[in-house]
Design a protein around this motif. Structure first.
Motif, PDB file in Angstrom:
ATOM      1  N   ALA A 102       0.836  -1.213   0.000  1.00 45.26           N
ATOM      2  CA  ALA A 102       0.000   0.000   0.000  1.00 45.26           C
ATOM      3  C   ALA A 102       0.862   1.251   0.000  1.00 45.26           C
ATOM      4  CB  ALA A 102      -0.941  -0.006   1.199  1.00 45.26           C
ATOM      5  N   SER A 103       1.898   1.273   0.832  1.00 40.50           N
ATOM      6  CA  SER A 103       2.791   2.433   0.895  1.00 40.50           C
ATOM      7  C   SER A 103       3.545   2.604  -0.417  1.00 40.50           C
ATOM      8  CB  SER A 103       3.791   2.272   2.049  1.00 40.50           C
ATOM      9  OG  SER A 103       3.118   2.203   3.281  1.00 40.50           O
ATOM     10  N   TRP A 104       3.935   1.475  -1.002  1.00 40.97           N
ATOM     11  CA  TRP A 104       4.678   1.541  -2.266  1.00 40.97           C
ATOM     12  C   TRP A 104       3.834   2.248  -3.324  1.00 40.97           C
ATOM     13  CZ3 TRP A 104       5.442   1.072  -7.311  1.00 40.97           C
ATOM     14  CH2 TRP A 104       6.733   0.894  -7.791  1.00 40.97           C
ATOM     15  N   VAL A 105       2.580   1.835  -3.442  1.00 40.25           N
ATOM     16  CA  VAL A 105       1.706   2.428  -4.457  1.00 40.25           C
ATOM     17  C   VAL A 105       1.398   3.893  -4.117  1.00 40.25           C
ATOM     18  CG1 VAL A 105      -0.601   2.315  -5.481  1.00 40.25           C
ATOM     19  CG2 VAL A 105       0.709   0.221  -5.119  1.00 40.25           C
ATOM     20  N   THR A 106       1.201   4.194  -2.842  1.00 36.62           N
ATOM     21  CA  THR A 106       0.898   5.564  -2.432  1.00 36.62           C
ATOM     22  C   THR A 106       2.068   6.497  -2.701  1.00 36.62           C
ATOM     23  OG1 THR A 106      -0.603   4.792  -0.694  1.00 36.62           O
ATOM     24  CG2 THR A 106       0.244   7.036  -0.479  1.00 36.62           C
ATOM     25  N   ASN A 107       3.287   6.044  -2.394  1.00 39.71           N
ATOM     26  CA  ASN A 107       4.461   6.900  -2.513  1.00 39.71           C
ATOM     27  C   ASN A 107       5.015   6.974  -3.925  1.00 39.71           C
ATOM     28  OD1 ASN A 107       4.333   7.363   0.251  1.00 39.71           O
ATOM     29  ND2 ASN A 107       5.686   5.649   0.740  1.00 39.71           N
ATOM     30  N   ARG A 108       4.638   6.007  -4.782  1.00 33.30           N
ATOM     31  CA  ARG A 108       5.198   6.001  -6.133  1.00 33.30           C
ATOM     32  C   ARG A 108       4.079   6.051  -7.162  1.00 33.30           C
ATOM     33  NH1 ARG A 108       7.995   3.069  -2.681  1.00 33.30           N
ATOM     34  NH2 ARG A 108      10.267   3.260  -2.540  1.00 33.30           N
ATOM     35  N   ASP A 109       3.614   4.893  -7.583  1.00 37.66           N
ATOM     36  CA  ASP A 109       2.558   4.862  -8.583  1.00 37.66           C
ATOM     37  C   ASP A 109       2.002   3.453  -8.630  1.00 37.66           C
ATOM     38  OD1 ASP A 109       0.857   5.625 -10.546  1.00 37.66           O
ATOM     39  OD2 ASP A 109       2.385   6.187 -12.013  1.00 37.66           O
ATOM     40  N   THR A 110       0.960   3.279  -9.441  1.00 40.98           N
ATOM     41  CA  THR A 110       0.419   1.940  -9.616  1.00 40.98           C
ATOM     42  C   THR A 110       1.467   1.046 -10.268  1.00 40.98           C
ATOM     43  OG1 THR A 110      -0.501   2.633 -11.733  1.00 40.98           O
ATOM     44  CG2 THR A 110      -1.945   2.764  -9.812  1.00 40.98           C
ATOM     45  N   LEU A 111       1.331  -0.251 -10.048  1.00 44.16           N
ATOM     46  CA  LEU A 111       2.297  -1.200 -10.603  1.00 44.16           C
ATOM     47  C   LEU A 111       1.942  -1.558 -12.038  1.00 44.16           C
ATOM     48  CD1 LEU A 111       2.662  -3.668  -7.600  1.00 44.16           C
ATOM     49  CD2 LEU A 111       4.330  -1.997  -8.365  1.00 44.16           C
ATOM     50  N   PRO A 112       2.957  -1.807 -12.881  1.00 43.61           N
ATOM     51  CA  PRO A 112       2.680  -2.366 -14.205  1.00 43.61           C
ATOM     52  C   PRO A 112       2.011  -3.733 -14.052  1.00 43.61           C
ATOM     53  CG  PRO A 112       4.946  -1.585 -14.043  1.00 43.61           C
ATOM     54  CD  PRO A 112       4.380  -1.568 -12.658  1.00 43.61           C
ATOM     55  N   GLU A 113       1.234  -4.116 -15.036  1.00 46.00           N
ATOM     56  CA  GLU A 113       0.466  -5.353 -14.936  1.00 46.00           C
ATOM     57  C   GLU A 113       1.360  -6.557 -14.659  1.00 46.00           C
ATOM     58  OE1 GLU A 113      -1.900  -8.014 -18.130  1.00 46.00           O
ATOM     59  OE2 GLU A 113      -2.812  -6.044 -17.762  1.00 46.00           O
ATOM     60  N   ALA A 114       2.471  -6.689 -15.396  1.00 40.65           N
ATOM     61  CA  ALA A 114       3.340  -7.863 -15.238  1.00 40.65           C
ATOM     62  C   ALA A 114       3.929  -7.935 -13.834  1.00 40.65           C
ATOM     63  CB  ALA A 114       4.456  -7.824 -16.280  1.00 40.65           C
ATOM     64  N   GLU A 115       4.352  -6.781 -13.296  1.00 37.22           N
ATOM     65  CA  GLU A 115       4.944  -6.765 -11.960  1.00 37.22           C
ATOM     66  C   GLU A 115       3.886  -7.074 -10.901  1.00 37.22           C
ATOM     67  OE1 GLU A 115       7.683  -3.844  -9.095  1.00 37.22           O
ATOM     68  OE2 GLU A 115       6.938  -3.127 -11.037  1.00 37.22           O
ATOM     69  N   ALA A 116       2.698  -6.517 -11.068  1.00 33.63           N
ATOM     70  CA  ALA A 116       1.616  -6.785 -10.119  1.00 33.63           C
ATOM     71  C   ALA A 116       1.260  -8.270 -10.097  1.00 33.63           C
ATOM     72  CB  ALA A 116       0.386  -5.956 -10.477  1.00 33.63           C
ATOM     73  N   LEU A 117       1.181  -8.888 -11.271  1.00 29.74           N
ATOM     74  CA  LEU A 117       0.857 -10.317 -11.340  1.00 29.74           C
ATOM     75  C   LEU A 117       1.969 -11.158 -10.717  1.00 29.74           C
ATOM     76  CD1 LEU A 117      -0.707 -10.667 -14.907  1.00 29.74           C
ATOM     77  CD2 LEU A 117      -1.878 -10.607 -12.710  1.00 29.74           C
ATOM     78  N   HIS A 118       3.212 -10.688 -10.853  1.00 34.03           N
ATOM     79  CA  HIS A 118       4.345 -11.403 -10.241  1.00 34.03           C
ATOM     80  C   HIS A 118       4.160 -11.495  -8.719  1.00 34.03           C
ATOM     81  CE1 HIS A 118       8.490 -12.628  -9.478  1.00 34.03           C
ATOM     82  NE2 HIS A 118       8.606 -11.614  -8.624  1.00 34.03           N
ATOM     83  N   TYR A 119       3.805 -10.364  -8.098  1.00 33.97           N
ATOM     84  CA  TYR A 119       3.614 -10.358  -6.642  1.00 33.97           C
ATOM     85  C   TYR A 119       2.348 -11.122  -6.239  1.00 33.97           C
ATOM     86  CZ  TYR A 119       7.237  -6.759  -6.488  1.00 33.97           C
ATOM     87  OH  TYR A 119       8.416  -6.066  -6.604  1.00 33.97           O
ATOM     88  N   ILE A 120       1.291 -10.982  -7.019  1.00 31.10           N
ATOM     89  CA  ILE A 120       0.042 -11.673  -6.704  1.00 31.10           C
ATOM     90  C   ILE A 120       0.227 -13.185  -6.797  1.00 31.10           C
ATOM     91  CG2 ILE A 120      -2.299 -12.115  -7.586  1.00 31.10           C
ATOM     92  CD1 ILE A 120      -2.079  -9.580  -5.904  1.00 31.10           C
ATOM     93  N   GLN A 121       1.038 -13.636  -7.750  1.00 28.22           N
ATOM     94  CA  GLN A 121       1.312 -15.074  -7.848  1.00 28.22           C
ATOM     95  C   GLN A 121       2.023 -15.563  -6.589  1.00 28.22           C
ATOM     96  OE1 GLN A 121       3.468 -16.338 -11.338  1.00 28.22           O
ATOM     97  NE2 GLN A 121       3.753 -18.418 -10.590  1.00 28.22           N
ATOM     98  N   GLN A 122       3.002 -14.786  -6.113  1.00 26.03           N
ATOM     99  CA  GLN A 122       3.731 -15.186  -4.906  1.00 26.03           C
ATOM    100  C   GLN A 122       2.798 -15.273  -3.703  1.00 26.03           C
ATOM    101  OE1 GLN A 122       6.846 -12.254  -4.590  1.00 26.03           O
ATOM    102  NE2 GLN A 122       8.158 -13.272  -6.098  1.00 26.03           N
ATOM    103  N   ILE A 123       1.937 -14.270  -3.549  1.00 22.99           N
ATOM    104  CA  ILE A 123       1.024 -14.269  -2.404  1.00 22.99           C
ATOM    105  C   ILE A 123      -0.032 -15.359  -2.578  1.00 22.99           C
ATOM    106  CG2 ILE A 123      -0.655 -12.906  -1.126  1.00 22.99           C
ATOM    107  CD1 ILE A 123       2.300 -12.124  -0.734  1.00 22.99           C
ATOM    108  N   GLY A 124      -0.478 -15.589  -3.817  1.00 23.18           N
ATOM    109  CA  GLY A 124      -1.440 -16.663  -4.059  1.00 23.18           C
ATOM    110  C   GLY A 124      -0.872 -18.019  -3.690  1.00 23.18           C
ATOM    111  N   GLU A 125       0.394 -18.249  -4.031  1.00 22.79           N
ATOM    112  CA  GLU A 125       1.035 -19.520  -3.673  1.00 22.79           C
ATOM    113  C   GLU A 125       1.183 -19.644  -2.159  1.00 22.79           C
ATOM    114  OE1 GLU A 125       4.618 -19.323  -5.938  1.00 22.79           O
ATOM    115  OE2 GLU A 125       3.650 -19.911  -7.831  1.00 22.79           O
TER     116      GLU A 125
END
Length: 572
Positions: A102-125
């Motif tokens: 949340a802080s990352w997005v607030t302080n910088r910007d929204t994530l690119p789709e590929a990078e967001a999916l990379h993190y979501i895959q890790q958390i999903g696993e």
């Protein structure tokens, strides 16, 4: 009772460094072990300690430790130890150097789709590991996902409301929600929950980090307001991911994917996760809303009716369920807990159309004034860097913007003075530059800082070149040139470094000049004898000198930089 920096726990096994944050139930501290390893220690906060049901909260806290201990995965925060410090239960966790999503997005910007999916895959696993151990996380949101610094790794944290679940079994659950990320069944204590409950929250998290918008709360959607597709906020989003998010956030549990694997397939994520049989969600019907096109008053009645038909009380909807009230409660808690930066970041995002906007603005101004006072205290302690960083966060707040901008300008001048001293006296150009690079670009003093940086870099390069030339002159024994080059060095740091060399050169030069004149006389005597024309020729041609005629006679003036051979120099 809050712990303070330097306080030791477990007989010195852990030493508190600082408080990291306070939540609704817990408080976390950064600590170091006897082996100087950094860890996080979590315990119950002061509000819970004074609560009549403190014993129950103690047991719940211990249960959290047991739940976390059962789940081992690279993307789940590690638990090291559970202990009691007096009456307080304590959980020792891995310290993750980074910031939450949340802080990352607030302080910088929204994530690119590929990078967001990379993190979501890790958390999903990681979620699969949680589910395979018979738990639901129940509080998935960007604030509970940490990103490791320097690595493309996400880590799931905070199992405070995770609970065991039995598929298709109606159980009584604690009524705890994160309003923008919790599915509709979490608002009903008796509703069935399963893997699809966490999938909703994970999809809502993906929605937030791709759009920068908070997903609409489930009860508001249940009352008839449509969820805006994420692609409406992010036109670069692929249709596939847009559809997968909406499917994962389907209001009815049976309309959502029933496993992480199934949702990953919708997203186009290929994973080695084995498909796990899941039980299809029991039917969870929502009433249709005939009030969508009616007046605002009629719509409010429709909201009440929809929520009531879901088993939610109107009192809960009025006081706790709305996003606005929950956010305001959080703002008040942050302000009272002296977490002024978080208070400001939360309050400033409350929309003007919200009924809680006036109250949020009041808290925003209060927290801004308190934070400005802290910045001034830092400046009084000569910590201008941290004072500027803190004050910069106040620039979006209208009440204190002018004062904050004026103070930043004053402190920036002081910071440039500190950095100049660091560069000139200690020769630490890297730290000096890093120090003044934090001056905001919106402050006029930033131009002065950039000019200073350019000047330092130019001086540094010139002095470095001069030192190389001095070294070459030293190697050839040309002491006059050593002195000449060394005297051109600027700044006190470089001058200190070369002072001994200059002194040595000045001590050597007279002896070299005597030796040169002696050698000239010997060569003249051997080659020319008393032949004046020959002597003048050797003076000017072979030795590069000048022949002077005077009233009292004539002589040869040899050049000061006349070189002596290393063999001759060693004999001086």
């Amino acid at each position: 009772m809050s712990w303070v920096a330097g306080q030791q726990l477990q007989g010195g096994k852990y030493t508190i460094e600082r408080k990291l944050g306070t939540g609704g139930f817990g408080v976390t501290y950064l600590a170091t072990t006897e082996n100087h390893q950094q860890v996080v220690i979590k315990t119950l906060n002061e509000t819970i300690i004074e609560h009549p049901d403190f014993a129950k909260f103690q047991q719940d806290f211990q249960d959290e430790a047991l739940r976390m201990g059962k789940c081992s995965h690279p993307h789940i925060v590690k638990i090291y130890e559970f202990f009691q410090e007096g009456a307080l239960p304590c959980l020792v966790l891995e310290y993750i150097d980074g910031e939450d999503l949340a802080s990352w997005v607030t302080n910088r910007d929204t994530l690119p789709e590929a990078e967001a999916l990379h993190y979501i895959q890790q958390i999903g696993e990681a979620l699969v590991e949680v589910h395979n151990n018979g738990f639901l996380h129940r509080d998935l949101k960007p604030q509970n996902i940490m990103l490791r610094t320097g690595k493309s790794e996400a880590v799931l944290i905070d199992f405070g409301i995770a609970r065991e679940f039995t598929p298709n079994l109606t159980q009584t659950h604690t009524q705890f929600v994160s309003d923008n990320y919790s599915p509709i069944e979490q608002y009903d204590r008796r509703a069935k929950r399963d893997v699809y409950t966490d999938i909703y929250s994970l999809a809502a998290t993906l929605y937030a980090i791709l759009t920068g918008e908070l997903p609409m709360a489930a009860p508001v959607r249940a009352a008839g307001t449509e969820l805006e597709p994420p692609k409406q906020f992010n036109s670069h989003l692929s249709d596939r991911v847009n559809h997968a998010i909406l499917k994962g956030m389907a209001l009815l549990p049976e309309d959502r994917p029933q496993s992480v694997q199934e949702w990953f397939q919708l997203l186009g994520i290929e994973t080695a996760l084995p498909p796990k049989p899941t039980t299809v969600a029991a039917t969870f019907r929502l009433p249709s809303s005939p009030y969508r096109h009616k007046s605002l008053g009629a719509l409010a009645v429709g909201v009440v009716a929809a929520l009531a038909s879901l088993g939610l009380s109107f009192a809960y909807w009025q006081g706790q369920s709305t996003r606005e009230q929950l956010v305001l409660d959080e703002i008040q808690q942050l302000g009272r807990g002296e977490q002024y930066e978080a208070c400001i970041n939360t309050a400033i995002n409350v929309r003007q159309t919200s009924p809680t906007y006036p109250s949020a603005q009041g808290w925003l101004n209060t927290c801004a004034e308190k934070l400005l006072e802290k910045a001034q205290q830092l400046a009084q302690a000569q910590d201008f860097k941290e004072a500027i960083i803190m004050a910069e966060r106040l620039l979006p707040v209208n009440l204190v913007e002018a004062e904050a901008r004026s103070l930043i300008s004053q402190w920036s001048n002081k910071l440039i003075q500190q950095a100049t001293k660091l560069y000139q006296e200690e020769g630490n150009i890297e730290d000096a530059i890093a120090l003044i690079e934090i001056i905001p670009h919106t402050i006029p003093t930033n131009q002065q800082a950039q000019g200073a940086i350019a000047q330092w870099q130019k001086e540094w390069a010139t002095n470095d070149t001069l030192l190389q030339e001095v070294q070459q002159a030293l190697n050839s024994g040309n002491w006059p040139e050593v002195r000449e080059k060394a005297r051109k060095v600027t700044t006190s740091y470089w001058q200190k470094q070369i002072r001994t060399i200059i002194q040595t050169a000045e001590d050597r030069i007279p002896a070299i000049e005597v030796e040169a004149h002696n050698r000239f006389r010997q060569d003249v005597q051997k080659t020319c004898g008393d032949n004046l024309e020959c002597i003048m020729y050797m003076c000017e041609t072979q030795y590069g000198g000048t022949w002077f005629w005077g009233v009292n006679g004539s002589h040869c003036q040899l050049p000061v930089n006349l070189q002596v051979t290393p063999e001759q120099s060693s004999n001086i």
